[in-house]
Design a protein around this motif. Structure first.
Motif, PDB file in Angstrom:
ATOM      1  N   ASP A 195       0.857  -1.191   0.000  1.00 22.65           N
ATOM      2  CA  ASP A 195       0.000   0.000   0.000  1.00 22.65           C
ATOM      3  C   ASP A 195       0.891   1.239   0.000  1.00 22.65           C
ATOM      4  O   ASP A 195       1.047   1.934   1.009  1.00 22.65           O
ATOM      5  N   TRP A 196       1.482   1.504  -1.164  1.00 26.01           N
ATOM      6  CA  TRP A 196       2.481   2.572  -1.238  1.00 26.01           C
ATOM      7  C   TRP A 196       1.869   3.954  -1.018  1.00 26.01           C
ATOM      8  O   TRP A 196       2.546   4.844  -0.483  1.00 26.01           O
ATOM      9  N   GLN A 197       0.626   4.138  -1.412  1.00 27.20           N
ATOM     10  CA  GLN A 197       0.008   5.452  -1.237  1.00 27.20           C
ATOM     11  C   GLN A 197      -0.155   5.809   0.240  1.00 27.20           C
ATOM     12  O   GLN A 197       0.039   6.957   0.640  1.00 27.20           O
ATOM     13  N   LYS A 198      -0.468   4.808   1.051  1.00 29.70           N
ATOM     14  CA  LYS A 198      -0.613   5.040   2.490  1.00 29.70           C
ATOM     15  C   LYS A 198       0.732   5.465   3.100  1.00 29.70           C
ATOM     16  O   LYS A 198       0.807   6.438   3.870  1.00 29.70           O
ATOM     17  N   ILE A 199       1.808   4.745   2.741  1.00 26.15           N
ATOM     18  CA  ILE A 199       3.131   5.077   3.284  1.00 26.15           C
ATOM     19  C   ILE A 199       3.590   6.442   2.775  1.00 26.15           C
ATOM     20  O   ILE A 199       4.165   7.240   3.523  1.00 26.15           O
ATOM     21  N   GLU A 200       3.332   6.724   1.499  1.00 26.31           N
ATOM     22  CA  GLU A 200       3.702   8.016   0.947  1.00 26.31           C
ATOM     23  C   GLU A 200       3.013   9.151   1.707  1.00 26.31           C
ATOM     24  O   GLU A 200       3.642  10.157   2.057  1.00 26.31           O
ATOM     25  N   ASP A 201       1.720   8.986   1.987  1.00 23.69           N
ATOM     26  CA  ASP A 201       0.964  10.010   2.714  1.00 23.69           C
ATOM     27  C   ASP A 201       1.485  10.186   4.133  1.00 23.69           C
ATOM     28  O   ASP A 201       1.658  11.309   4.614  1.00 23.69           O
ATOM     29  N   GLU A 202       1.735   9.067   4.818  1.00 27.85           N
ATOM     30  CA  GLU A 202       2.216   9.137   6.200  1.00 27.85           C
ATOM     31  C   GLU A 202       3.597   9.796   6.267  1.00 27.85           C
ATOM     32  O   GLU A 202       3.864  10.608   7.149  1.00 27.85           O
ATOM     33  N   ALA A 203       4.463   9.441   5.312  1.00 30.42           N
ATOM     34  CA  ALA A 203       5.815  10.010   5.310  1.00 30.42           C
ATOM     35  C   ALA A 203       5.786  11.493   4.959  1.00 30.42           C
ATOM     36  O   ALA A 203       6.620  12.267   5.438  1.00 30.42           O
ATOM     37  N   ARG A 204       4.830  11.905   4.147  1.00 36.93           N
ATOM     38  CA  ARG A 204       4.709  13.318   3.803  1.00 36.93           C
ATOM     39  C   ARG A 204       4.265  14.126   5.024  1.00 36.93           C
ATOM     40  O   ARG A 204       4.746  15.236   5.256  1.00 36.93           O
ATOM     41  N   LYS A 205       3.353  13.552   5.812  1.00 40.18           N
ATOM     42  CA  LYS A 205       2.854  14.255   6.997  1.00 40.18           C
ATOM     43  C   LYS A 205       3.924  14.385   8.070  1.00 40.18           C
ATOM     44  O   LYS A 205       4.010  15.395   8.764  1.00 40.18           O
ATOM     45  N   ASP A 206       4.754  13.340   8.220  1.00 40.27           N
ATOM     46  CA  ASP A 206       5.774  13.372   9.274  1.00 40.27           C
ATOM     47  C   ASP A 206       7.035  12.662   8.788  1.00 40.27           C
ATOM     48  O   ASP A 206       7.311  11.521   9.164  1.00 40.27           O
ATOM     49  N   PRO A 207       7.813  13.335   7.928  1.00 44.33           N
ATOM     50  CA  PRO A 207       9.000  12.679   7.382  1.00 44.33           C
ATOM     51  C   PRO A 207      10.029  12.285   8.441  1.00 44.33           C
ATOM     52  O   PRO A 207      10.701  11.271   8.301  1.00 44.33           O
ATOM     53  N   LEU A 208      10.145  13.053   9.523  1.00 51.27           N
ATOM     54  CA  LEU A 208      11.147  12.730  10.542  1.00 51.27           C
ATOM     55  C   LEU A 208      10.783  11.436  11.269  1.00 51.27           C
ATOM     56  O   LEU A 208      11.664  10.628  11.600  1.00 51.27           O
ATOM     57  N   ALA A 209       9.490  11.215  11.508  1.00 50.84           N
ATOM     58  CA  ALA A 209       9.059   9.958  12.125  1.00 50.84           C
ATOM     59  C   ALA A 209       9.351   8.782  11.199  1.00 50.84           C
ATOM     60  O   ALA A 209       9.776   7.706  11.640  1.00 50.84           O
ATOM     61  N   TYR A 210       9.136   9.002   9.898  1.00 52.95           N
ATOM     62  CA  TYR A 210       9.418   7.953   8.914  1.00 52.95           C
ATOM     63  C   TYR A 210      10.902   7.573   8.932  1.00 52.95           C
ATOM     64  O   TYR A 210      11.260   6.391   9.003  1.00 52.95           O
ATOM     65  N   TRP A 211      11.774   8.579   8.912  1.00 46.02           N
ATOM     66  CA  TRP A 211      13.208   8.287   8.894  1.00 46.02           C
ATOM     67  C   TRP A 211      13.692   7.710  10.218  1.00 46.02           C
ATOM     68  O   TRP A 211      14.597   6.864  10.247  1.00 46.02           O
ATOM     69  N   ALA A 212      13.083   8.129  11.308  1.00 44.68           N
ATOM     70  CA  ALA A 212      13.458   7.558  12.607  1.00 44.68           C
ATOM     71  C   ALA A 212      13.119   6.070  12.663  1.00 44.68           C
ATOM     72  O   ALA A 212      13.896   5.263  13.199  1.00 44.68           O
ATOM     73  N   GLU A 213      11.974   5.697  12.112  1.00 52.24           N
ATOM     74  CA  GLU A 213      11.589   4.277  12.080  1.00 52.24           C
ATOM     75  C   GLU A 213      12.564   3.467  11.230  1.00 52.24           C
ATOM     76  O   GLU A 213      12.916   2.337  11.574  1.00 52.24           O
ATOM     77  N   ARG A 214      12.996   4.026  10.110  1.00 49.46           N
ATOM     78  CA  ARG A 214      13.942   3.301   9.246  1.00 49.46           C
ATOM     79  C   ARG A 214      15.298   3.165   9.952  1.00 49.46           C
ATOM     80  O   ARG A 214      15.928   2.114   9.902  1.00 49.46           O
ATOM     81  N   ALA A 215      15.738   4.230  10.591  1.00 50.13           N
ATOM     82  CA  ALA A 215      17.039   4.200  11.278  1.00 50.13           C
ATOM     83  C   ALA A 215      17.029   3.176  12.404  1.00 50.13           C
ATOM     84  O   ALA A 215      18.058   2.541  12.701  1.00 50.13           O
TER      85      ALA A 215
END
Length: 625
Positions: free
Chosen positions: A19-39
């Protein structure tokens, strides 16, 4: 613009990102949270205090306070689980007679040996080491060994001339150079050590040169400076454990030189923490990397694609990376397809230039091989034309393996515009901004233009793998990338966005020519041409080429009383090959009486380009003549 091709169901079901659209939307709203999860998917010896420190824009810092080392995650952590005895690296020589494989455990041992050697030579954290090696396993060992002890590696493409190598060694003030006696290129030896000898002859900083035996060519060894790699690694100093230095996330990992429009190559500086997170994440998601994947990126380690997605990215994900010494058509045009079949390559990442070159040989060379192991294809280096895209997809990928086109730069360190396998594909489009990133197309005033309108591509958000600065040149870093549209990163590329949010890259807007995926500054090319004694003045431009993407066309004003000839054209072309690189040889040289210049003396290359293409030359009011 072409119609979208829907992803096949099997690809979507297996993908990390369905579900790439969901992840794209979530990462757009809070990119720092997205990168913190990946790190958090990677190992840190000390946690970070802050995901992004933007208090001193545009000198962004990522994961500040955190401690790690890219080698901890690319090698060491895999020794603690079932990947310990899994193949990390597979290598085959150009002629196919030599094959070497390394498990993660064996790779770790090789890296430790080289790291111990460097330490014995006095290399410490922060020292620069120049690596001028062909596509052999030792180039991987050398990069990882430098990173392991905190040294900063500077890998130079093993096709550059002594002049180009010398300027990069001196700029980085390298203490050690790692090279080979020679390299094999289409059955012939390229004299690497001889070039190094010439390059370091007057270098004030180089103390040691490490030489790998590769071709068996007779070379000169300076007993006070030069050392055979095999002799060094057999010494007691090379044995034993070499602990991986735990570094600050912002400690430098490498510098990599890229051509600039102003002539002097730019030394792009990348750091351990952010670069690690960015390359790991983008490779994992864009190419949907799983434990059983065998990833082959055909790029040379001397370019950023080789750094990010031949060496570091695959190892960070725990995939097996494949390294091949030769090119796509030697000795026959099916050499790559033979290797895909022999090694069960699952993911294949190459340049449109190579695809177009192989297309010319027809489908039969591809169809004689079983390529059923391929499940994903990728392209990089320049925009791919729809015809080449369809051939790659239909003939190589059999209409099953999706093609992941990727747009990014040496400066960005990681993909910026790409796709994921679950996304619909548009042949010729680079895709959409990666999760956590946003891009815009703007006009000269920085205003966002309507969809479908060509403009300048800018990036809106900082990202972990971004360059931190230009080595020893903060002012040029700010001026080049951040001053035109404050708060937004200027890519230097023209592009347009369609109504579905897909980006279409058109090409460079500055004086950098991309030849076969290699970036060459016009000033560097012109400098090499002008160093020929017959040349008084010159200008170089890039013109479209069906195979190379762009070909170099040069305009030359000869010294007084000289006349142009075919023999002189060939002499100048060979001169450029010797003084810069064979890839920089102009396809055509035109002898002219004058060049279009502004009143301030700047050569108007756009006028030359427009005339050559039969286009409107535009406003000539600023021309001197």
């Amino acid at each position: 613009m072409s119609e979208a091709i829907a992803p096949n169901e099997e690809t979507v079901n297996k993908a990390w990102v369905a579900d790439w659209q969901k992840i794209e939307d979530e990462a757009r709203k809070d990119p720092l949270a997205y990168w913190a999860e990946r790190a958090a998917e990677l190992e840190w010896s000390e946690p970070w205090d802050q995901v992004l420190d933007d208090s001193n824009k545009p000198f962004f810092k990522w994961f500040t306070g955190g401690k790690t080392n890219i080698v901890t995650n690319a090698v060491d952590r895999h020794l603690k689980d079932s990947r310990k005895n899994k193949l990390a690296l597979i290598w085959e020589s150009e002629d196919g007679k030599d094959k070497r494989t390394f498990s993660f455990f064996a790779l770790s041992r090789e890296v430790e040996k080289m790291a111990n050697v460097l330490r014995a030579m006095g290399v410490v954290k922060g020292d620069r080491v120049t690596i001028y090696l062909p596509r052999i396993p030792e180039v991987v060992f050398a990069m990882l060994a430098c990173a392991k002890i905190g040294a900063v590696h500077s890998v130079i493409f093993a096709g550059f001339s002594a002049d180009a190598l010398s300027s990069r060694i001196d700029d980085s003030e390298s203490r050690v150079v790692i090279t080979a006696d020679g390299s094999w290129i289409n059955g012939s030896v390229f004299p690497l050590k001889q070039i190094v000898d010439e390059a370091v002859r007057f270098s004030p900083t180089v103390e040691n040169v490490i030489v790998v035996r590769r071709t068996g060519t007779e070379i000169t060894m300076d007993p006070t400076r030069d050392h055979w790699y095999e002799d060094l690694t057999a010494l007691p100093i090379a044995r034993g454990k070499c602990p991986t230095e735990q570094l600050d996330a912002e400690d430098p990992l490498f510098i990599l030189y890229t051509s600039g429009s102003t002539g002097r190559p730019k030394a792009i500086l990348h750091t351990h923490g952010g670069y690690m997170v960015g390359t790991y994440t983008t490779l994992k998601y864009t190419f949907d990397i799983h434990d059983d994947d065998r990833f082959w990126c055909t790029a040379d380690p001397g370019w950023i694609t080789g750094h990010s997605y031949l060496v570091y990215g695959p190892l960070l994900t725990g995939a097996t990376t494949f390294l091949y010494e030769g090119g796509p058509t030697y000795p026959y045009p099916d050499r790559w397809w033979q290797l895909v079949e022999d090694y069960g390559i699952t993911t294949f990442y190459t340049a449109p230039t190579a695809i177009r070159a192989l297309m010319r040989f027809g489908d039969a060379w591809v169809n004689r091989h079983d390529l059923s192991s391929l499940r994903l294809l990728g392209t990089v280096g320049e925009p791919i034309n729809p015809e080449a895209w369809h051939w790659f997809y239909d003939v190589v990928g059999k209409g099953v393996a999706p093609v992941m086109d990727t747009w990014w730069q040496t400066e960005t360190g990681m993909f910026q515009i790409a796709g994921v396998p679950a996304m619909p594909q548009k042949p010729g489009s680079a895709g959409r901004p990666v999760f956590g990133q946003e891009a815009e197309i703007v006009n000269d005033k920085g205003e966002v233009v309507p969809d479908g309108t060509e403009g300048l591509l800018v990036l809106k958000n900082p990202w972990p793998a971004m360059m931190r600065t230009l080595y020893n040149d903060d002012e040029r870093y700010v001026q080049t990338y951040w001053s035109t549209y404050p708060g937004r990163y200027l890519t230097g590329d023209a592009a347009k966005r369609d109504s579905d949010g897909y980006f279409w890259i058109i090409g460079r807007t500055d004086d950098v020519i991309k030849v076969s995926g290699h970036r060459l500054g016009t000033a560097e090319v012109e400098s090499a041409i002008a160093s020929h004694p017959a040349v008084a003045e010159t200008a170089a431009i890039g013109l479209p080429h069906e195979v190379k993407g762009n070909a170099i066309h040069a305009y030359v004003i000869l010294a007084p009383h000289l006349t142009g000839s075919r023999e002189l054209v060939e002499e100048i072309r060979l001169h450029v090959a010797q003084h810069l690189s064979p890839i920089a040889k102009p396809d055509e040289i035109n002898f002219v009486e004058s060049l279009p210049k502004t009143r301030s003396g700047k050569i108007m290359r756009r006028v030359l380009r427009a005339e050559a293409l039969g286009e409107d030359v535009g406003d000539l009011s600023t021309l001197d003549d």
